[in-house]
Design an enzyme around this catalytic site. Structure first.
Site, PDB file in Angstrom:
ATOM      1  N   LYS A  65       2.558   6.580 -13.856  1.00 21.29           N
ATOM      2  CA  LYS A  65       1.270   5.868 -13.902  1.00 21.29           C
ATOM      3  C   LYS A  65       0.156   6.594 -13.135  1.00 21.29           C
ATOM      4  CE  LYS A  65       2.699   1.135 -14.725  1.00 21.29           C
ATOM      5  NZ  LYS A  65       2.624  -0.238 -14.241  1.00 21.29           N
ATOM      6  N   ASP A 101      -2.657  -4.011 -16.265  1.00 22.53           N
ATOM      7  CA  ASP A 101      -1.726  -4.849 -15.489  1.00 22.53           C
ATOM      8  C   ASP A 101      -2.439  -6.029 -14.823  1.00 22.53           C
ATOM      9  OD1 ASP A 101       0.597  -3.414 -16.040  1.00 22.53           O
ATOM     10  OD2 ASP A 101       0.270  -2.010 -14.394  1.00 22.53           O
ATOM     11  N   ALA A 128       2.542  -3.937  -1.601  1.00 24.09           N
ATOM     12  CA  ALA A 128       1.365  -3.066  -1.658  1.00 24.09           C
ATOM     13  C   ALA A 128       1.670  -1.804  -2.470  1.00 24.09           C
ATOM     14  CB  ALA A 128       0.897  -2.716  -0.244  1.00 24.09           C
ATOM     15  N   GLY A 130       2.085  -0.144  -6.646  1.00 21.13           N
ATOM     16  CA  GLY A 130       1.177   0.009  -7.778  1.00 21.13           C
ATOM     17  C   GLY A 130       0.756  -1.311  -8.401  1.00 21.13           C
ATOM     18  N   ALA A 131       1.707  -2.222  -8.567  1.00 22.50           N
ATOM     19  CA  ALA A 131       1.386  -3.494  -9.215  1.00 22.50           C
ATOM     20  C   ALA A 131       0.434  -4.310  -8.339  1.00 22.50           C
ATOM     21  CB  ALA A 131       2.662  -4.276  -9.478  1.00 22.50           C
ATOM     22  N   THR A 153       5.056  -2.023   4.902  1.00 21.02           N
ATOM     23  CA  THR A 153       4.264  -0.936   5.486  1.00 21.02           C
ATOM     24  C   THR A 153       2.800  -1.387   5.511  1.00 21.02           C
ATOM     25  OG1 THR A 153       5.789   0.541   4.341  1.00 21.02           O
ATOM     26  CG2 THR A 153       3.821   1.550   5.295  1.00 21.02           C
TER      27      THR A 153
END
Ligand code: ATR
Length: 278
Positions: A65, A101, A128, A130-131, A153
């Site tokens: 992606k 998305d 936290a 990509g989605a 993180t």
């Protein structure tokens, strides 16, 4: 019309089934092909071959992606702010990247809970990756004023918070803060991989304090009823399972490729049955 998906591994992807339903319903003759690209392959060559093959639209999934962006000819502004692409449109030999998305998430939410989302809706994003990034950027562009993030993180959560529009106030929380404050939110969106098959008993955070009537969503769709969603139900929250977003992000991609709006509400149940049969 030639359509397809690039990613790895994608053998069990549900995108071919979804897009074949769309093609049929639109009366468009076409095919949706899987381009399973091993991670050490040259993307430059893959893109060149794709252009030659006459493909009109391509979905992009893990792990490409972000990696694919330098090889595209242009990016839609939403995909550009997100920094990731899940849909490519090929027009006049040029490949333009989009990201459906986030909008898929919002449209799925509006389908299951019409009129629930407003600019005042208080959101918590869990994770936290990509989605999370796609959903955060899209909800912020939508006008959401309060949207917090919690992630293992914290720096990744802080990076995402920088992508918000001016009107969006975001705090990055610790797990303890998020659990204590869960009742403050109207929507909680689980975007991590915790709870995915085969580790179905895992749950990212407690929902003991969640507010009755709030919407709890999980973007995992294997299983459809994650432990997280079961916990939400027991606390009288409404639930939004992950396969709804899966359908809607596909609908948005199909619309970009064909300019045709497809209804997907009637596909939610059949898709659930396919997933449950696996
Ligand atoms: P995607 O692109 O599908 O969102 P990703 O980018 O790999 O996937 O993101 C995975 C998310 O799951 C991240 O929020 C990750 O947390 P970190 O940013 O701290 O890595 C979260 N995640 C994965 N494994 C986890 C674990 N064991 N405990 C807590 N969070 C986890």
């Amino acid at each position: 019309m030639k359509l397809g998906l690039i990613g790895y591994p994608i053998k069990y992807s549900l995108s071919p089934w979804i897009h074949e339903q769309f093609l049929q319903a639109s009366g468009i003759e076409g095919e949706y092909e899987l381009f399973e690209i091993k991670p050490d392959t040259s993307l430059k060559k893959v893109i060149k071959d794709m252009k030659k093959s006459g493909v009109k639209g391509v979905n992009v999934t893990v792990p490409y992606k972000q990696q694919i962006i330098p090889y595209l000819d242009g990016l839609d502004p939403v995909a550009s702010s997100i920094g990731a692409v899940n849909t490519i449109m090929v027009a006049n030999g040029k490949m333009i990247g989009y990201n459906t998305d986030g909008v898929g998430y919002i449209k799925g939410l509006n389908d299951m809970y019409p009129d629930f989302l407003s600019r005042q809706t208080k959101c918590l994003i869990i994770g936290a990756g990509g989605a999370a990034r796609s959903i955060y950027v899209t909800l912020s562009k939508y006008g959401i004023k309060h949207m917090d993030i919690v992630n293992r993180t914290q720096e990744s959560a802080e990076d995402i918070a920088l992508l918000g529009e001016k009107h969006t106030a975001t705090n990055v929380l610790s797990w303890r803060e998020a659990e204590n404050k869960a009742g403050y939110y109207d929507i909680l969106i689980q975007t991590t991989s915790i709870g995915m098959k085969p580790k179905i008993n895992e749950m990212i955070m407690s929902l003991d304090n969640v507010k009755e009537g709030s919407v709890v969503s999980d973007i995992i769709y294997q299983p459809i009823h994650t432990t997280f969603l079961e916990h939400a139900k027991r606390n009288n929250a409404l639930i939004l399972p992950g396969h709804v977003m899966l359908l809607y992000q596909a609908k948005e991609a199909f619309e970009i490729w064909t300019n045709q709006k497809r209804n997907v509400t009637h596909l939610i149940e059949p898709l659930q049955h396919i997933l449950e049969g696996r």
